[in-house]
Design an enzyme around this catalytic site. Structure first.
Site, PDB file in Angstrom:
ATOM      1  N   HIS A   1     -37.522 -16.403  49.883  1.00 42.88           N
ATOM      2  CA  HIS A   1     -37.807 -16.480  48.455  1.00 42.88           C
ATOM      3  C   HIS A   1     -39.076 -17.253  48.159  1.00 42.88           C
ATOM      4  O   HIS A   1     -39.216 -17.835  47.093  1.00 42.88           O
ATOM      5  CB  HIS A   1     -36.633 -17.098  47.715  1.00 42.88           C
TER       6      HIS A   1
ATOM      7  N   ASP B   1     -26.678 -15.311  44.029  1.00 42.93           N
ATOM      8  CA  ASP B   1     -26.007 -14.099  44.503  1.00 42.93           C
ATOM      9  C   ASP B   1     -24.498 -14.326  44.585  1.00 42.93           C
ATOM     10  O   ASP B   1     -23.706 -13.478  44.162  1.00 42.93           O
ATOM     11  CB  ASP B   1     -26.552 -13.700  45.882  1.00 42.93           C
TER      12      ASP B   1
ATOM     13  N   LYS C   1     -25.670 -12.136  50.228  1.00 46.85           N
ATOM     14  CA  LYS C   1     -26.440 -13.149  50.956  1.00 46.85           C
ATOM     15  C   LYS C   1     -26.097 -14.526  50.387  1.00 46.85           C
ATOM     16  O   LYS C   1     -25.900 -14.683  49.179  1.00 46.85           O
ATOM     17  CB  LYS C   1     -27.937 -12.891  50.806  1.00 46.85           C
TER      18      LYS C   1
ATOM     19  N   GLY D   1     -32.177 -10.330  44.753  1.00 41.91           N
ATOM     20  CA  GLY D   1     -33.435 -10.283  44.044  1.00 41.91           C
ATOM     21  C   GLY D   1     -34.324  -9.172  44.570  1.00 41.91           C
ATOM     22  O   GLY D   1     -34.210  -8.763  45.718  1.00 41.91           O
ATOM     23  N   SER D   2     -35.221  -8.680  43.729  1.00 44.65           N
ATOM     24  CA  SER D   2     -36.254  -7.764  44.204  1.00 44.65           C
ATOM     25  C   SER D   2     -37.312  -8.587  44.937  1.00 44.65           C
ATOM     26  O   SER D   2     -37.327  -9.812  44.853  1.00 44.65           O
ATOM     27  CB  SER D   2     -36.875  -7.018  43.029  1.00 44.65           C
ATOM     28  N   GLY D   3     -38.191  -7.883  45.657  1.00 46.22           N
ATOM     29  CA  GLY D   3     -39.215  -8.594  46.409  1.00 46.22           C
ATOM     30  C   GLY D   3     -38.908  -8.658  47.897  1.00 46.22           C
ATOM     31  O   GLY D   3     -39.689  -9.216  48.657  1.00 46.22           O
ATOM     32  N   HIS D   4     -37.736  -8.098  48.300  1.00 42.07           N
ATOM     33  CA  HIS D   4     -37.357  -8.108  49.720  1.00 42.07           C
ATOM     34  C   HIS D   4     -37.388  -6.702  50.317  1.00 42.07           C
ATOM     35  O   HIS D   4     -36.782  -6.451  51.345  1.00 42.07           O
ATOM     36  CB  HIS D   4     -35.943  -8.666  49.877  1.00 42.07           C
TER      37      HIS D   4
END
Lengths: 330, 205
Positions: free
Chosen positions: A218, A109, A104, A53-56
């Site tokens: 998350h 994922d 991950k 996911g984006s945001g990391h």
């Protein structure tokens, strides 16, 4: 909600356009959401593809470049990318020597990368996979999905990336990646929930004066809530949780990782406490990295990851790397 | 008998329900997940309706294969592969007939749910979409309306459960007391089945 965005729907695409403008050494396919190092495929060498996911950020796109990832697939915010992205990435970076997927351990994922591996193999690309699951806050049992993959992802991508750069074959790069994961443990603490663009308000309520122990990346709550502690007390909890789970016999790499909204002033102070606890517990530290590397949007807090290393892993860790988010030796 | 037109209506109705309930799904996903279930499913079902409007496949199986592929390619997360597998698994079990009976559809949907359980490794009681889907296929003999009620009850029954699969499982006991967003969206999909059948009856009567 105060966010530097246009609308939630275009957050990821907007970020990719900006990344492309800042990093001409990367090929950023905004429409298909694939970030590839410009010189890929590198003849005769194993390629590494990761994503999530984006945001990391900077994970994973910020770790694409010589010495680390060949390509990354950013999903929607906190949502796994889709198999089409990984297949496209694998096709773009495979030189014929095969591709290692770094995944991950989150259900989304895992499922999407599994589907992608099947599709890529149908296209004649040799795929190996390594699952990162380093988070000691989640006890592994038959009844859960297992530990989460968090900070150790950086160690796996850096060290396996260096092995690939040396020209080691796919099975060896995969084995090194597994070794790094098996020797890594993490524990995270949140001082504030994060705000996702889609929701626009904090993902969980954390009253002032309290913190969450054992968080993932998350924006989900952790395993336990406690009254606010000092940096030193938090370091005791985090490091001891890791060392209660495994006892490193060799020196470790230490990652003191900010979750996105904690300044370096606090992170360095926290690192001093982490080093104190490690010294008290007799753990030697070969190298320490402090900064925001595996983040959770604007979550305040930090995680600690330790990776027990041997001489080969230390050599690979120190090898040159040139990416947007991690760079040394070149 | 159910034909490709019925299945297109089913998925279009499901898309409308997801659109209407997206905020509620995201709200359910915030305390125990990451607050994006509604947004992700909305993106996927928007792609499904667009693809079906463009192609209009001729058989029930082709409708489900096309829709499943769209969900896998657009939703992401665990929901994308799981819902994609549900539709594709159901489609595969239907074979290439132009029309299928309700009983044949019920058996195929069960096969789809079993494919989901294999892929996700989830069993009943794990606080996942399976907790709505399995009661629904068990009730299908009594009709789509009965399946809708069973799915809704199944979703509500996830409230006291402790999650053992997916992101909520990482919270352990703290996942108790919240309705599972996946079971809730699965109940919407089953409700759409009953709704589209009722719509069909309205239009022919």
């Amino acid at each position: 909600m105060r966010m530097l965005i246009n609308v939630p729907e275009t957050v990821v695409a907007d970020a990719l356009r900006g990344m492309a403008a800042a990093h001409p050494e990367l090929v950023v396919d905004v429409e298909n959401r694939v970030i590839v190092r410009r010189d890929a495929p590198v003849a005769g060498k194993v390629a590494l593809v990761s994503g999530g996911g984006s945001g990391h950020e900077p994970l994973h796109g910020g770790f694409v470049g010589p010495g680390m990832l060949s390509a990354a697939c950013p999903g929607e915010v906190f949502t796994s990318p889709v198999p089409d992205q990984m297949v496209r990435a694998a096709a773009a970076v495979d030189s014929g020597a095969g591709v290692l997927f770094v995944v991950k351990n989150y259900t989304g994922d895992v499922l999407n990368f599994e589907m992608a591996a099947e599709l890529a193999e149908d296209e004649g690309i040799q795929i190996a996979k390594v699952l990162v699951d380093d988070d000691v806050a989640v006890t592994d049992s038959l009844y859960t999905a297992g530990r989460r993959g968090t900070g150790a992802t950086l160690f796996v991508e850096k060290i396996a990336g260096a092995a690939a750069d040396e020209g080691q074959p796919l099975e060896r790069v995969e084995a090194i990646a597994r070794q790094v994961n098996e020797n890594s443990r993490s524990f995270g603490v949140a001082l504030n929930a994060c705000t996702t663009p889609a929701k626009g308000s904090p993902t969980f309520d954390l009253p002032p004066g309290e913190l969450e122990l054992g968080i993932g990346i998350h924006g989900e709550p952790g395993r336990e809530r406690r009254p606010m502690m000092t940096s030193g007390e938090i370091a005791d909890v985090a490091v001891n949780a890791i060392l209660d789970d495994f006892t490193p016999r060799n020196p470790v790499l230490a990652l003191v990782n900010g979750m996105g909204a904690t300044p370096l002033l606090e992170l360095y102070g926290f690192n001093a406490e982490v080093q104190r606890v490690l010294a008290q517990r007799g753990v030697a530290v070969a190298h320490t990295l402090v900064g925001n590397y595996v983040t959770s949007l604007d979550m305040a807090g930090a995680s600690v990851t330790l990776c027990q290393i041997d001489e080969e892993l230390l050599r690979l860790w120190k090898a040159p790397v040139s990416t947007a988010g991690l760079r040394w030796g070149m | 008998m159910l034909d490709a037109g019925f299945l297109i209506r089913w998925l279009t109705t499901a898309a409308a329900l997801v659109e209407r309930e997206a905020d509620r799904l995201t709200e359910l996903d915030s305390p125990i997940g990451d607050a994006d279930h509604g947004a992700n499913l909305r993106r996927g079902f928007t792609a499904v309706t667009a693809a079906l409007a463009k192609e209009a496949p001729a058989t029930p199986r082709a409708v489900l294969q096309l829709a499943g592929r769209q969900l896998i390619s657009t939703v992401g997360g665990a929901s994308g592969p799981l819902y994609g597998t549900l539709l594709r698994g159901t489609g595969k079990a239907l074979g290439d007939a132009a029309e299928v009976s309700e009983a044949e559809f019920a058996a195929a949907l069960r096969a789809g749910v079993e494919a989901v359980m294999r892929l996700g490794g989830a069993a009943p009681g794990d606080k996942t979409m399976v907790d709505a889907l399995l009661p629904a296929v068990d009730a299908l003999d009594a009709g789509f309306g009965a399946a809708r009620d069973a799915a809704e009850r199944g979703a509500e029954a996830t409230v006291p459960l402790q999650a053992r699969k997916g992101r909520a499982s990482y919270l352990g006991e703290r996942s108790v007391g919240h309705q599972d967003p996946g079971a809730t969206s699965a109940a919407l999909l089953i409700a759409a089945l009953a709704d589209s059948q009722e719509q069909g009856e309205d239009s022919t009567s």
